[in-house]
Design a protein around this motif. Structure first.
Motif, short mmCIF file in Angstrom:
data_model
loop_
_atom_site.label_atom_id
_atom_site.label_comp_id
_atom_site.label_asym_id
_atom_site.label_seq_id
_atom_site.Cartn_x
_atom_site.Cartn_y
_atom_site.Cartn_z
N ASP A 23 -12.58 -10.83 10.23
CA ASP A 23 -12.44 -12.18 9.20
C ASP A 23 -13.04 -12.00 8.10
OD1 ASP A 23 -10.30 -13.09 11.04
OD2 ASP A 23 -11.74 -14.03 12.29
N PRO A 24 -13.07 -11.17 7.13
CA PRO A 24 -13.92 -11.11 5.99
C PRO A 24 -13.60 -12.22 4.90
CG PRO A 24 -12.15 -9.46 5.94
CD PRO A 24 -12.02 -10.32 7.25
N ASP A 25 -14.83 -12.40 4.34
CA ASP A 25 -14.59 -13.52 3.26
C ASP A 25 -14.10 -12.83 1.88
OD1 ASP A 25 -16.05 -15.60 4.28
OD2 ASP A 25 -17.97 -14.52 3.88
N LEU A 26 -14.43 -11.41 1.87
CA LEU A 26 -13.79 -10.43 0.66
C LEU A 26 -13.01 -9.31 1.47
CD1 LEU A 26 -13.58 -9.74 -2.28
CD2 LEU A 26 -15.80 -8.57 -2.18
N LEU A 27 -11.78 -9.17 0.89
CA LEU A 27 -11.16 -7.97 1.46
C LEU A 27 -10.80 -7.20 0.16
CD1 LEU A 27 -9.56 -6.66 3.76
CD2 LEU A 27 -7.56 -8.38 3.36
N LEU A 28 -11.05 -5.87 0.13
CA LEU A 28 -11.05 -4.78 -0.61
C LEU A 28 -10.01 -3.80 -0.42
CD1 LEU A 28 -14.57 -4.00 -1.70
CD2 LEU A 28 -13.31 -5.75 -2.93
N LEU A 29 -8.94 -3.84 -1.24
CA LEU A 29 -7.77 -3.02 -0.84
C LEU A 29 -7.30 -1.78 -1.82
CD1 LEU A 29 -5.11 -5.70 0.64
CD2 LEU A 29 -6.85 -4.44 1.88
N ASP A 30 -7.40 -0.41 -1.71
CA ASP A 30 -7.28 0.34 -2.78
C ASP A 30 -5.71 1.03 -2.29
OD1 ASP A 30 -7.71 2.34 -4.73
OD2 ASP A 30 -8.89 3.58 -3.70
N GLU A 31 -5.22 0.80 -3.33
CA GLU A 31 -3.71 1.27 -3.43
C GLU A 31 -2.91 1.05 -1.81
OE1 GLU A 31 -2.14 2.37 -6.01
OE2 GLU A 31 -3.80 2.84 -7.16
N PRO A 32 -2.98 -0.21 -1.63
CA PRO A 32 -2.66 -0.57 -0.23
C PRO A 32 -0.97 -0.08 0.18
CG PRO A 32 -2.59 -2.64 -1.64
CD PRO A 32 -3.16 -1.37 -2.43
N THR A 33 -0.30 -0.01 -0.75
CA THR A 33 1.20 0.31 -0.33
C THR A 33 1.62 1.71 -0.81
OG1 THR A 33 1.90 -0.47 -2.65
CG2 THR A 33 1.71 -2.05 -0.94
N ALA A 34 0.43 2.68 -1.32
CA ALA A 34 0.93 3.93 -1.27
C ALA A 34 1.48 4.59 -0.18
CB ALA A 34 -0.60 4.74 -1.88
N GLY A 35 2.77 5.35 -0.33
CA GLY A 35 3.48 6.10 0.66
C GLY A 35 4.20 5.23 1.43
N LEU A 36 4.25 4.02 1.24
CA LEU A 36 5.07 3.08 1.94
C LEU A 36 6.61 3.07 1.47
CD1 LEU A 36 2.89 -0.09 2.78
CD2 LEU A 36 3.28 2.03 4.00
N LEU A 44 1.68 7.03 15.01
CA LEU A 44 2.20 6.10 14.32
C LEU A 44 2.81 6.71 13.05
CD1 LEU A 44 -0.49 3.43 14.84
CD2 LEU A 44 1.72 3.59 16.20
N SER A 45 4.02 5.65 12.87
CA SER A 45 4.45 6.48 11.35
C SER A 45 3.39 5.80 10.45
CB SER A 45 5.74 5.38 10.98
OG SER A 45 5.43 4.05 10.82
N GLY A 46 3.71 6.54 9.05
CA GLY A 46 2.71 6.16 7.79
C GLY A 46 2.46 4.83 7.63
N GLY A 47 3.72 3.97 7.80
CA GLY A 47 3.57 2.28 7.64
C GLY A 47 2.57 1.80 8.58
N MET A 48 2.88 2.16 9.80
CA MET A 48 2.19 1.76 10.79
C MET A 48 0.73 1.85 10.49
SD MET A 48 4.42 2.24 14.09
CE MET A 48 5.80 1.36 14.35
N VAL A 49 0.42 3.38 10.27
CA VAL A 49 -0.91 3.75 10.09
C VAL A 49 -1.61 2.70 8.99
CG1 VAL A 49 -2.39 5.65 9.19
CG2 VAL A 49 -0.70 6.10 10.89
N ARG A 50 -1.02 2.45 7.83
CA ARG A 50 -1.52 1.51 6.76
C ARG A 50 -1.71 0.22 7.47
NH1 ARG A 50 -3.83 3.68 3.04
NH2 ARG A 50 -3.32 2.08 1.69
N ARG A 51 -0.80 -0.22 8.50
CA ARG A 51 -1.13 -1.64 9.01
C ARG A 51 -2.33 -1.41 10.01
NH1 ARG A 51 4.13 -3.81 11.28
NH2 ARG A 51 5.15 -1.71 11.13
N VAL A 52 -2.61 -0.25 10.62
CA VAL A 52 -3.84 -0.08 11.25
C VAL A 52 -5.04 -0.43 10.22
CG1 VAL A 52 -5.11 1.38 12.79
CG2 VAL A 52 -2.56 1.09 13.14
#
Length: 194
Positions: free
Chosen positions: A90-103, A73-81
């Motif tokens: 279906d978490p109550d709390l979702l923690l995202l660290d630098e989620p758009t880095a490299g996109l 997969l491309s880098g963007g697709m891997v981020r989506r994975v």
């Protein structure tokens, strides 16, 4: 018999989703296998896993790639994975660290929309240095510097700290970037006065 501490950690794990800036995966795993593996790690009910995996993968727009090896997969697709594995339970709390880095810019726009959508069903905490992502995807902002809260408010309030928007984003950046800088300067001045 499981001790109380283990049960408490397991209960938290079932309610939490996490996407680190860099996450590892087994190169031979397909998207389906990787997301199912994370569901197993989160101790999800085995009978619910197949449907949860398909739902999470579809939600991130990869239903057509569910049986593709992650390594293809491309880098963007891997981020989506990465997001799919974070939301499979279906978490109550979702923690995202630098989620758009490299996109790339188009992928970042899509990702911001996904973050807003995820915020409709979960509390989403985004750790990022990209202030424009905060403005586009978040409603509330907390700036932390050296372990201390430097600012807490809405994105609109942070933008207002940046001054009047003249429509000309010069070298000082856009209003939310100027607001970010103003908030940090005010915090630093307050700390220096102590």
């Amino acid at each position: 018999m499981l001790d109380r501490g283990h049960r408490s950690r397991a209960a938290v794990r079932r309610r939490l989703g996490y996407l680190p800036q860099e996450f590892g995966y087994y190169p031979g795993f397909t998207v389906r296998e990787f997301v199912a593996y994370v569901a197993w790690l989160k101790e999800m009910d085995a009978a619910a896993v197949p449907a949860a995996v398909e739902r999470a993968v579809a939600r991130v727009g990869l239903a057509d790639r569910i049986d593709a090896p992650v390594k293809t997969l491309s880098g963007g697709m891997v981020r989506r994975v990465g997001i799919a594995q974070a939301i499979v339970n279906d978490p109550d709390l979702l923690l995202l660290d630098e989620p758009t880095a490299g996109l790339d810019p188009e992928q970042r726009v899509e990702f911001r929309a996904l973050i807003r959508d995820l915020g409709s069903t979960s509390t989403v905490i985004v750790s990022t240095h990209l202030v424009e992502d905060v403005a586009a995807a978040c409603t509330d902002v907390t700036l932390i510097e050296a372990g201390r809260i430097a600012y807490r408010g809405t994105t609109q309030e942070l933008t207002a700290l940046g001054g009047e928007d003249t429509g000309a984003d010069g070298p000082d950046g856009n209003p939310i970037e100027r607001g970010y800088t103003a908030a940090l300067r005010a915090h630093r001045a307050a700390v220096a006065r102590r």
